[in-house]
Write an enzyme that holds these catalytic residues in place. Structure first.
Site, PDB file in Angstrom:
ATOM      1  CG  ASP A 287      -2.166   0.904   0.952  1.00  0.00           C
ATOM      2  OD1 ASP A 287      -2.145   1.676  -0.028  1.00  0.00           O
ATOM      3  OD2 ASP A 287      -3.134   0.848   1.731  1.00  0.00           O
TER       4      ASP A 287
HETATM    5  C1  BGC Z   1      -4.964   3.403   0.259  1.00  0.00           C
HETATM    6  C2  BGC Z   1      -5.205   2.382  -0.816  1.00  0.00           C
HETATM    7  C3  BGC Z   1      -5.055   3.014  -2.165  1.00  0.00           C
HETATM    8  C4  BGC Z   1      -3.676   3.622  -2.273  1.00  0.00           C
HETATM    9  C5  BGC Z   1      -3.373   4.242  -3.613  1.00  0.00           C
HETATM   10  C6  BGC Z   1      -3.696   4.195   0.031  1.00  0.00           C
HETATM   11  O1  BGC Z   1      -3.621   5.297   0.865  1.00  0.00           O
HETATM   12  O2  BGC Z   1      -4.929   2.757   1.496  1.00  0.00           O
HETATM   13  O3  BGC Z   1      -6.478   1.828  -0.663  1.00  0.00           O
HETATM   14  O4  BGC Z   1      -5.266   2.060  -3.165  1.00  0.00           O
HETATM   15  O5  BGC Z   1      -3.562   4.637  -1.290  1.00  0.00           O
HETATM   16  O6  BGC Z   1      -4.075   5.401  -3.813  1.00  0.00           O
END
Ligand code: BGC
Length: 778
Positions: free
Chosen positions: A300
């Site tokens: 993530d």
């Molecule tokens: C979130 C994810 C997301 C990623 C990319 C993160 O902050 O937890 O769900 O896909 O950002 O934007």
């Protein structure tokens, strides 16, 4: 409600071995792409020669992911992506805005980098790209896997048109705690329903072929346990036993992977002390060894870098080493793979074979998507792909089916207040969300635009004419003045019926980083509600929120209440057709609706405890026998509304549940356990529409087991069917179960059927029904 839907049967087997077979039976035409789940010699034959030509730096480059847009966390400060791409230092980019933007970067990768390996473009397409559907919590409330799959297909068509071939969806985190803002992005608290919905998203995004120009790779996230954040506070730690992990939290991930999900995202949270972006047990043992996943595991946003804050790495090199060795193939935004991986290999701290494995997975997905053959998006086709009439029609249907009617008691004529009659008179639509076109899009609204949204007020005006609609803002979502409230009350007095549109701010109060400790109406909305109700006029309350809200006063004093979540671009028309009865509400809760925040985490499939209360009736003081029971002294144990609950404009009667058999043999069931085709039992009940309108009903099947080696939930969902019933019609509804429906994770952490006393309920929700019983003998 189409007749075909009556044939839509969804009788899945149980949690973990979820149900490729059943999924196929449901959509015979769609064959899940298998190339990522099992060995595909044709793909490997393309990957291996390319891998052999790559330098170590080029290999590392394929494992690096950056964002070109809106940050959702700390960034790297880098902007030199074009330069890096030319040097083969980036494998994937996300947050590009249109086909031109993506093609600009792609041209550099394909034409200027030494090996011409295309970039994989990603984006959080969570509930639509431009055509915004209801937020995932709303989509799940349809209990309709067909509509979820179709919505994901539309999202894939629009996203691929802007060059995005990778979405960070579905989010399948089990969400038992309404304080957690990301409940809005989830399919709720149940692993069985969550698994069915997870698979539907994957089928929709990836289509029957991943290399079709309008298919996109899914990314099932956040692996794993992220929704169990302590106190419901986002990013907080989680403690989940292996038993609970396997029985409740893992099944939707497994279902997405069995449906062919090309990628998976590791999470932010630590799980039993080990951060999930450096957790070899979940990423290597379970994901790769047990499930055979051959796709990409991506981190993530900066979750590799966050290993330092977690306290398991004191520097970036250690964080990168721990993440790659645990099985995280790609590093999103931290830049630590870019900074350290090559040196870690040269120093002998990371074997090059680990890097090769990760690169293979990335290349496999790129080949599977057909990116090497078709790296560019067709800029001339982009505009025409968006908001097509059939997309808008589907958004409306999905919104209508996502609404959950919570209460509908007597209006002025003694009959239930809803639906409103065509000759309703003057309607005042009041509240901060009554004319809203921004929050309706919901959080993570990708390229959704307020100008695409039809508000409640404008749809109502279109329906009954300007002369019959009054509007009063009443207050803001989080603020408001005495004057605004007074004006709204004055407006209300002039009307025959009042529609109140209250709730949360979709962006600031729901989604990531939006946990709440209080779950009431924000700002002055509760005061507005009470003053409007005090006018004595009939009130319909429409709640817009990314979670259930604790509103005991409203549920006592307002005659009609409907949960609308955040419905997407067709919010207004869908609401109006439902209010006037052209659409009969068929949504059902996918989360238990709390009475008080103090009940959270609250979920129906809980264990019985050693001291289950006979009653938690607070009007009676606890006597000796009820005091020392598992209960609150100041709140009931039961939810305001149970999981699976929802009203419609008709009434239904469920007959008792019956089974085809009274006794089963555990050893026979275990022998047949992993054969999804093996039917062992039929469970049936008669369901009658006792009202005067046709209805769609979500018939639910629950199972409870006693006498097993591990304590089991009082009830667990094991099947559901959507049926249509004409007024007065009775249908015999049957579920055919395979051994998986009776299997559990036992005290040895093995998946097996054990001797047990079994109760089976066919019921309209998780709290009703007359069960049948049977016995499983050893
Ligand atoms: C979130 C994810 C997301 C990623 C990319 C993160 O902050 O937890 O769900 O896909 O950002 O934007």
């Amino acid at each position: 409600m189409k007749a075909s839907r009556s044939a839509l049967r969804f009788v899945l087997s149980a949690c973990l071995v979820l149900p490729l077979a059943a999924v196929k039976a449901q959509t015979a035409a769609a064959v899940a792409p298998q190339y990522l789940g099992v060995a595909d010699p044709a793909l490997d034959a393309r990957v291996e020669p390319l891998l052999r030509t790559m330098t170590l730096d080029e290999k590392v480059g394929q494992l690096v992911v950056y964002s070109t847009g809106q940050p959702t966390g700390p960034g790297t400060g880098r902007t030199d992506y074009e330069d890096m791409i030319a040097k083969g230092q980036i494998g994937a980019l996300f947050n590009t805005t249109d086909a031109r933007d993506a093609n600009k970067y792609q041209r550099i990768a394909v034409e200027k980098s030494r090996l011409h390996i295309p970039i994989l473009f990603g984006l959080d397409v969570i509930h639509g790209l431009r055509t915004e559907f209801p937020i995932p919590l709303g989509l799940a409330s349809t209990w309709d896997t067909e509509i979820v799959e179709k919505a994901a297909r539309v999202a894939a068509r629009e996203s691929s048109a802007i060059g995005v071939r990778w979405t960070f969806s579905p989010m399948v985190d089990i969400s038992r705690d309404a304080r957690w803002g990301r409940m809005a992005e989830s399919a709720g608290e149940d692993p069985f329903l969550g698994s069915a919905i997870a698979a539907a998203y994957v089928r929709g995004y990836q289509g029957s072929r991943l290399d079709a120009h309008d298919s996109i790779a899914a990314c099932v996230k956040h692996y794993v346990g992220y929704g169990a954040a302590e106190g419901g506070r986002d990013y907080n730690s989680t403690e989940i036993s292996e038993h609970t992990l396997r029985q409740f939290y893992l099944p939707p991930f497994r279902a997405a992977i069995d449906a062919g999900s090309a990628t998976l995202m590791s999470a932010f949270n630590s799980l039993n002390g080990i951060p999930t972006s450096a957790n070899p047990f979940t990423l290597k043992q379970i994901l790769r060894k047990e499930w055979g996943f051959r796709g990409i595991a991506d981190s993530d946003w900066t979750s590799v870098g966050e290993l330092i804050a977690h306290g398991i790495a004191n520097d970036g090199a250690t964080a990168a080493r721990k993440a790659i060795l645990a099985g995280v193939d790609m590093d999103m935004v931290s830049s630590l793979y870019h900074d350290h991986l090559a040196r870690l290999v040269q120093n002998g701290q990371v074997p090059e074979s680990e890097i090769d494995e990760s690169v293979r997975r990335v290349l496999r997905v790129k080949f599977a998507l057909g990116l090497f053959e078709h790296p560019y998006a067709d800029e001339t086709k982009e505009a025409a792909a968006m908001l097509r009439p059939e997309h808008i029609q589907l958004a409306r249907e999905a919104a209508e089916r996502s609404f959950v009617l919570l209460k509908n008691s007597a209006g002025p004529r003694g009959a239930p207040l809803l639906p409103l009659s065509q000759s309703v008179g003057i309607v005042a639509v009041i509240g901060p969300l009554a004319s809203d076109t921004t929050n309706m899009l919901g959080s993570w609204s990708a390229q959704g635009k307020p100008e695409d949204v039809i508000s409640l007020q404008s749809a109502l005006t279109a329906k009954i004419g300007k002369e019959n609609v009054l509007y009063g803002k009443g207050s803001g979502i989080t603020d408001g003045s005495d004057q605004e409230i007074e004006d709204a009350v004055a407006t209300a007095r002039k009307a025959d019926v009042l529609i109140l549109a209250l709730g949360e701010n979709a962006y600031e109060m729901t989604g990531e980083g939006s946990s709440r400790a209080k779950l009431g109406l924000p700002g002055r909305q509760q005061e507005l509600l009470e003053k409007i109700v005090a006018t004595g006029k009939p009130v319909v309350l429409i709640l817009f929120s990314g979670r259930p809200l604790t509103l005991p006063w409203a549920f006592e004093h307002v005659p009609a209440v409907m949960a609308a979540w955040f419905p997407g671009i067709q919010a207004g028309p869908a609401l109006v057709s439902t209010l006037f009865g052209e659409s009969n509400p068929s949504g059902r809760l996918v989360v238990s609706w709390p009475r008080s925040v103090g009940q959270e985490p609250l979920y129906y499939n809980a264990l019985n405890t050693g001291r289950p209360p006979g009653t938690t009736d607070l009007t009676r003081p606890p006597d000796r026998n009820s005091k020392y029971m598992s209960r609150y002294i100041d709140e009931q144990n039961t939810p305001q509304f149970p999981f699976g609950y929802g009203l419609s404009y008709t009434t239904l009667r469920y007959g008792p549940t019956t089974t085809s058999i009274r006794q089963l043999n555990a050893s026979d069931l275990n022998a047949a356990l992993h054969d999804g085709q093996h039917k062992v039992l039929t469970v049936s009940a008669q369901v009658t529409n006792t009202g005067t309108r046709a209805a769609e009903e979500t018939v639910q099947l629950y199972i409870g087991l006693r006498g097993t080696s591990t304590a089991q939930p009082v009830r667990a969902l094991k099947g559901f069917q959507k049926i249509t019933l004409a007024a007065g019609e009775t249908k015999n509804v049957s579920f055919t179960l395979t051994p998986e429906a009776l299997a559990i994770w036992n005290d040895q952490n093995q998946y097996a059927v054990e001797a047990a006393q079994v109760k089976l309920w066919i019921s309209p929700d998780s709290a009703q029904g007359t069960p049948a019983e049977l016995e499983i003998v050893p």
